[in-house]
Design a protein around this motif. Structure first.
Motif, mmCIF file in Angstrom:
data_model
loop_
_atom_site.group_PDB
_atom_site.id
_atom_site.type_symbol
_atom_site.label_atom_id
_atom_site.label_comp_id
_atom_site.label_asym_id
_atom_site.label_seq_id
_atom_site.Cartn_x
_atom_site.Cartn_y
_atom_site.Cartn_z
ATOM 1 N N PHE A 145 19.910 92.089 44.496
ATOM 2 C CA PHE A 145 19.567 92.501 43.137
ATOM 3 C C PHE A 145 20.791 92.427 42.229
ATOM 4 O O PHE A 145 20.695 92.004 41.073
ATOM 5 C CB PHE A 145 19.014 93.933 43.133
ATOM 6 C CG PHE A 145 17.521 94.002 43.173
ATOM 7 C CD1 PHE A 145 16.755 93.574 42.098
ATOM 8 C CD2 PHE A 145 16.865 94.509 44.283
ATOM 9 C CE1 PHE A 145 15.374 93.649 42.129
ATOM 10 C CE2 PHE A 145 15.484 94.583 44.326
ATOM 11 C CZ PHE A 145 14.734 94.153 43.248
ATOM 12 N N LEU A 146 21.935 92.858 42.731
ATOM 13 C CA LEU A 146 23.144 92.854 41.904
ATOM 14 C C LEU A 146 23.594 91.437 41.590
ATOM 15 O O LEU A 146 24.101 91.174 40.495
ATOM 16 C CB LEU A 146 24.253 93.635 42.612
ATOM 17 C CG LEU A 146 23.996 95.144 42.738
ATOM 18 C CD1 LEU A 146 25.147 95.822 43.482
ATOM 19 C CD2 LEU A 146 23.808 95.791 41.374
ATOM 20 N N GLN A 147 23.407 90.511 42.535
ATOM 21 C CA GLN A 147 23.716 89.116 42.211
ATOM 22 C C GLN A 147 22.788 88.613 41.113
ATOM 23 O O GLN A 147 23.215 87.926 40.183
ATOM 24 C CB GLN A 147 23.590 88.217 43.445
ATOM 25 C CG GLN A 147 23.909 86.747 43.105
ATOM 26 C CD GLN A 147 23.791 85.823 44.285
ATOM 27 O OE1 GLN A 147 23.788 86.264 45.436
ATOM 28 N NE2 GLN A 147 23.676 84.540 44.021
ATOM 29 N N GLY A 148 21.504 88.968 41.220
ATOM 30 C CA GLY A 148 20.574 88.593 40.169
ATOM 31 C C GLY A 148 20.961 89.184 38.828
ATOM 32 O O GLY A 148 20.824 88.542 37.776
ATOM 33 N N ALA A 149 21.489 90.418 38.842
ATOM 34 C CA ALA A 149 21.938 91.051 37.598
ATOM 35 C C ALA A 149 23.122 90.308 37.005
ATOM 36 O O ALA A 149 23.216 90.129 35.787
ATOM 37 C CB ALA A 149 22.293 92.514 37.862
ATOM 38 N N ARG A 150 24.038 89.856 37.856
ATOM 39 C CA ARG A 150 25.188 89.101 37.355
ATOM 40 C C ARG A 150 24.732 87.795 36.700
ATOM 41 O O ARG A 150 25.285 87.367 35.676
ATOM 42 C CB ARG A 150 26.176 88.813 38.491
ATOM 43 C CG ARG A 150 26.883 90.056 39.017
ATOM 44 C CD ARG A 150 28.065 89.707 39.913
ATOM 45 N NE ARG A 150 27.687 88.971 41.113
ATOM 46 C CZ ARG A 150 27.323 89.547 42.262
ATOM 47 N NH1 ARG A 150 27.267 90.876 42.348
ATOM 48 N NH2 ARG A 150 27.019 88.817 43.322
ATOM 49 N N THR A 151 23.725 87.169 37.296
ATOM 50 C CA THR A 151 23.179 85.953 36.700
ATOM 51 C C THR A 151 22.500 86.260 35.378
ATOM 52 O O THR A 151 22.657 85.537 34.383
ATOM 53 C CB THR A 151 22.197 85.290 37.675
ATOM 54 O OG1 THR A 151 22.902 84.942 38.873
ATOM 55 C CG2 THR A 151 21.567 84.041 37.076
ATOM 56 N N LEU A 152 21.728 87.331 35.349
ATOM 57 C CA LEU A 152 21.058 87.764 34.117
ATOM 58 C C LEU A 152 22.064 87.965 32.989
ATOM 59 O O LEU A 152 21.818 87.574 31.838
ATOM 60 C CB LEU A 152 20.307 89.070 34.402
ATOM 61 C CG LEU A 152 19.490 89.700 33.285
ATOM 62 C CD1 LEU A 152 18.281 88.846 32.951
ATOM 63 C CD2 LEU A 152 19.046 91.108 33.710
ATOM 64 N N MET A 153 23.208 88.534 33.305
ATOM 65 C CA MET A 153 24.202 88.868 32.285
ATOM 66 C C MET A 153 24.813 87.636 31.623
ATOM 67 O O MET A 153 25.345 87.741 30.513
ATOM 68 C CB MET A 153 25.303 89.734 32.907
ATOM 69 C CG MET A 153 24.828 91.115 33.323
ATOM 70 S SD MET A 153 26.074 92.035 34.269
ATOM 71 C CE MET A 153 27.263 92.411 32.975
ATOM 72 N N VAL A 154 24.750 86.479 32.290
ATOM 73 C CA VAL A 154 25.365 85.274 31.717
ATOM 74 C C VAL A 154 24.308 84.288 31.209
ATOM 75 O O VAL A 154 24.615 83.139 30.923
ATOM 76 C CB VAL A 154 26.302 84.584 32.732
ATOM 77 C CG1 VAL A 154 27.455 85.492 33.093
ATOM 78 C CG2 VAL A 154 25.551 84.131 33.988
ATOM 79 N N GLU A 155 23.058 84.752 31.083
ATOM 80 C CA GLU A 155 22.017 83.890 30.524
ATOM 81 C C GLU A 155 22.184 83.743 29.016
ATOM 82 O O GLU A 155 22.501 84.720 28.318
ATOM 83 C CB GLU A 155 20.623 84.469 30.815
ATOM 84 C CG GLU A 155 20.172 84.299 32.246
ATOM 85 C CD GLU A 155 18.780 84.837 32.489
ATOM 86 O OE1 GLU A 155 18.189 84.474 33.514
ATOM 87 O OE2 GLU A 155 18.282 85.621 31.663
ATOM 88 N N ARG A 156 21.951 82.553 28.544
ATOM 89 C CA ARG A 156 21.875 82.328 27.101
ATOM 90 C C ARG A 156 20.669 83.083 26.559
ATOM 91 O O ARG A 156 19.592 83.075 27.168
ATOM 92 C CB ARG A 156 21.727 80.834 26.821
ATOM 93 C CG ARG A 156 21.679 80.466 25.348
ATOM 94 C CD ARG A 156 21.530 78.960 25.190
ATOM 95 N NE ARG A 156 21.398 78.579 23.800
ATOM 96 C CZ ARG A 156 21.147 77.328 23.386
ATOM 97 N NH1 ARG A 156 21.002 76.360 24.298
ATOM 98 N NH2 ARG A 156 21.037 77.064 22.099
ATOM 99 N N LEU A 157 20.818 83.745 25.430
ATOM 100 C CA LEU A 157 19.733 84.555 24.896
ATOM 101 C C LEU A 157 18.494 83.694 24.676
ATOM 102 O O LEU A 157 18.550 82.636 24.037
ATOM 103 C CB LEU A 157 20.157 85.213 23.585
ATOM 104 C CG LEU A 157 21.121 86.395 23.724
ATOM 105 C CD1 LEU A 157 21.584 86.868 22.355
ATOM 106 C CD2 LEU A 157 20.466 87.530 24.490
#
Length: 232
Positions: A145-157
């Motif tokens: 889940f935390l890896q997914g959160a890190r990916t979420l944080m760098v998504e283009r809006l």
């Protein structure tokens, strides 16, 4: 979440279909990424679109949830000849619905989280889940889940995506837009897809943003839509 986690409730469909649930880049078991851009993701998705004809009788029915739904809209518009049907579940394509009920305020809250929210994955993810109306599990998140959160944080809006509604309206495949009846911004986006891109429209309440986790009700809706597309 990765493909298996997102589409776990659709495993039962493998009795009748070849179910392919790709792991988007940045999600486990793959490595972290520095940046996620929906336009690049749309090009990446093309490798899973199987061309019709030849020895294969299979056709690709694309189903995308949330940011993956945004990616699916763009990929299908880029390569409509490779798509037999397209289903999107609450795609955050907010640009098509700006000015409608709740959209601008919801998009502003998302931008605030990305620009000035927590910089650690766990509090960021908790705030994100609250914002989109998903349940926030107690206790600590798993490493996945935390890896997914890190990916979420760098998504283009996602609101920066320009969805070619006219291209989708003219495409040879049918489109289905599904929402969970919980957030006006997502309802507005799906309504615009129906009005301006010719999408069929469905609302399935009960699991809020993750409509596909309803299991059988969503699977029945999807199966009927896919079979109609095959018949067409």
């Amino acid at each position: 979440m990765n493909g298996a986690g997102t589409w776990g409730s659709q495993r039962a469909l493998a009795e009748h279909f070849d179910v392919v649930a790709p792991d988007r880049r940045g999600f486990p078991p793959g490595p972290d990424v520095d940046r996620v851009d929906f336009e690049d993701e749309a090009r990446w998705l093309e490798q899973f679109l199987e061309p019709p004809g030849g020895d294969s009788q299979r056709a690709t029915h694309v189903v995308g949830h949330s940011y993956g739904g945004l990616v699916a809209l763009l990929a299908a518009a880029r390569r409509p000849e490779l798509v037999r049907s397209l289903t999107v579940v609450e795609p955050p394509a907010f640009a098509v619905a700006r000015g409608l009920d709740g959209v601008d305020a919801f998009e502003a809250r998302l931008a605030e989280l990305w620009e000035r929210g927590p910089r650690r994955p766990e509090p960021f993810l908790r705030e994100f889940l609250r914002l989109i109306g998903s349940s926030v599990p107690p206790g600590r998140f798993t490493p996945e889940f935390l890896q997914g959160a890190r990916t979420l944080m760098v998504e283009r809006l996602p609101g920066e995506a320009e969805i070619p509604l006219a291209t989708l309206a003219a495409a040879p495949f049918p489109l289905l837009a599904v929402s969970g009846g919980h957030e006006p911004a997502f309802e507005a986006v799906c309504d615009v897809l129906a009005e301006r891109a010719g999408a069929e429209r469905a609302i399935l309440p009960g699991r809020r943003h993750s409509v596909q986790r309803l299991g059988e009700p969503f699977n029945q809706l999807l199966t009927a839509f896919v079979l109609r597309a095959e018949g067409a």
